[in-house]
Enzyme design. Structure first.
Site, PDB file in Angstrom:
ATOM      1  N   CYS A 197       0.811  -1.221   0.000  1.00 28.71           N
ATOM      2  CA  CYS A 197       0.000   0.000   0.000  1.00 28.71           C
ATOM      3  C   CYS A 197       0.844   1.271   0.000  1.00 28.71           C
ATOM      4  O   CYS A 197       0.604   2.200  -0.785  1.00 28.71           O
ATOM      5  CB  CYS A 197      -0.961  -0.008   1.188  1.00 28.71           C
ATOM      6  SG  CYS A 197      -0.157  -0.074   2.817  1.00 28.71           S
ATOM      7  N   HIS A 244      -2.285   1.027   7.182  1.00 27.35           N
ATOM      8  CA  HIS A 244      -2.733   0.949   5.788  1.00 27.35           C
ATOM      9  C   HIS A 244      -2.954   2.356   5.251  1.00 27.35           C
ATOM     10  O   HIS A 244      -3.407   3.246   5.968  1.00 27.35           O
ATOM     11  CB  HIS A 244      -4.025   0.147   5.681  1.00 27.35           C
ATOM     12  CG  HIS A 244      -4.439  -0.146   4.270  1.00 27.35           C
ATOM     13  ND1 HIS A 244      -3.647  -0.846   3.389  1.00 27.35           N
ATOM     14  CD2 HIS A 244      -5.567   0.192   3.572  1.00 27.35           C
ATOM     15  CE1 HIS A 244      -4.261  -0.962   2.227  1.00 27.35           C
ATOM     16  NE2 HIS A 244      -5.430  -0.329   2.305  1.00 27.35           N
ATOM     17  N   HIS A 256      -5.926   1.463  -3.893  1.00 21.19           N
ATOM     18  CA  HIS A 256      -4.998   0.958  -2.895  1.00 21.19           C
ATOM     19  C   HIS A 256      -4.595  -0.477  -3.227  1.00 21.19           C
ATOM     20  O   HIS A 256      -5.215  -1.131  -4.073  1.00 21.19           O
ATOM     21  CB  HIS A 256      -5.623   1.028  -1.494  1.00 21.19           C
ATOM     22  CG  HIS A 256      -6.775   0.082  -1.300  1.00 21.19           C
ATOM     23  ND1 HIS A 256      -7.006  -0.598  -0.121  1.00 21.19           N
ATOM     24  CD2 HIS A 256      -7.776  -0.315  -2.143  1.00 21.19           C
ATOM     25  CE1 HIS A 256      -8.096  -1.346  -0.228  1.00 21.19           C
ATOM     26  NE2 HIS A 256      -8.584  -1.189  -1.438  1.00 21.19           N
TER      27      HIS A 256
END
Length: 283
Positions: A197, A244, A256
């Protein structure tokens, strides 16, 4: 003591005995008066005996109010605005939110919270069973978008050329991220064959000449804090307790790299309850 002439011996004895008797009687009367005192029975007032008044018994502990007779009882499982609506159980899928389900079933978030004993929480999880009202008439008063939906609470704003500038400067950032759709998630990956990510976000902003930190722990401090209502393309959404990061691309969507076994993809903005920070990056 000499007897007077003509007084016999018997007369003298009787006189002495009379004196003794009188002395003894006076002594006895003195003793009785000293013990009992004078009688006051004639001066005492006879008062009637008072009638005892019964004392009410006070129960121990708090006094509970008597129930109001005739008060209607609220049907079990009925929330605000649902009346006696029947409830259907559905299984939540990944990406479902309480706000989207409220719109889809013509009710409100508050009704769903009450039907499912969620309190004020809006958190729901994939795989859980959620009760939704199935009676259109009972759900009618709650039709429409819930007022407290944070994803759509901000009114539409007129376009401002000054505020459109970040969007245009972030155009290469979004274009690069879109070009990576479908590539696999690779832990620690920074491309070009795969990304994690933070690696995807770092490479995307390199296209605009901005060098971001390599990990989410650094990116959470990049740029400046912003709000959900002021997001523009290129902004970062930090979630999962800082573990994240997602790249906002506009229209309520992000790009993402979601995790192991998955690919770079687009998704709706995450539920605000799970977001740790919104970061605006200045090119």
């Amino acid at each position: 003591m000499r007897a007077s002439p003509g007084e016999s011996q018997a007369d003298r004895l009787w006189s002495v005995a009379s004196l003794v008797v009188m002395f003894v009687l006076s002594l006895v009367c003195g003793v009785l008066l000293a013990v009992h005192g004078p009688s006051e029975s004639s001066s005492l007032e006879v008062r009637p005996t008072p009638t005892p008044v019964p004392v009410p018994q006070i129960p121990h502990g708090p006094v509970m109010p008597e129930p109001v007779r005739g008060a209607p009882k609220k049907p079990a499982g009925s929330g605000t605005g649902t009346g006696t609506a029947t409830v259907e159980k559905i299984t939540l899928r990944p990406g479902d939110t309480l706000y989207a389900l409220a719109r889809a079933h013509g009710t409100s978030v508050k009704v769903l919270q009450e039907l499912n004993d969620l309190g004020t929480s809006a958190l729901v999880y994939a795989g859980d069973a959620l009760g939704v009202p199935t009676d259109p008439e009972s759900a009618q008063p709650q039709m429409g978008l819930p007022e407290n939906d944070p994803s759509e609470s901000d009114p539409p704003m007129k376009k401002d050329p000054k505020k459109e500038a970040p969007k245009s400067r972030a155009k290469p950032v979004v274009a690069f991220a879109r070009a990576q759709l479908g590539k696999p998630y690779v832990w620690g990956g920074t491309g070009p064959r795969g990304y994690d990510c933070s690696g995807l976000v770092m490479r995307a902003w390199e296209k605009a000449g901005v060098q971001l930190p390599r990990t989410t722990w650094g990116q959470v401090k990049a740029g400046r804090a912003t709000t959900r209502g002021k997001l523009v393309p290129g902004d970062l959404i930090i979630s999962n307790n800082g573990g994240h990061v997602q790249l906002y691309i506009g229209d309520g969507k992000v790009i993402h790299a979601p995790g192991k076994g998955r690919t770079v993809t687009t998704a709706p903005l995450p539920d605000p309850s799970g977001v740790d920070s919104y970061r605006h990056i200045t090119p």
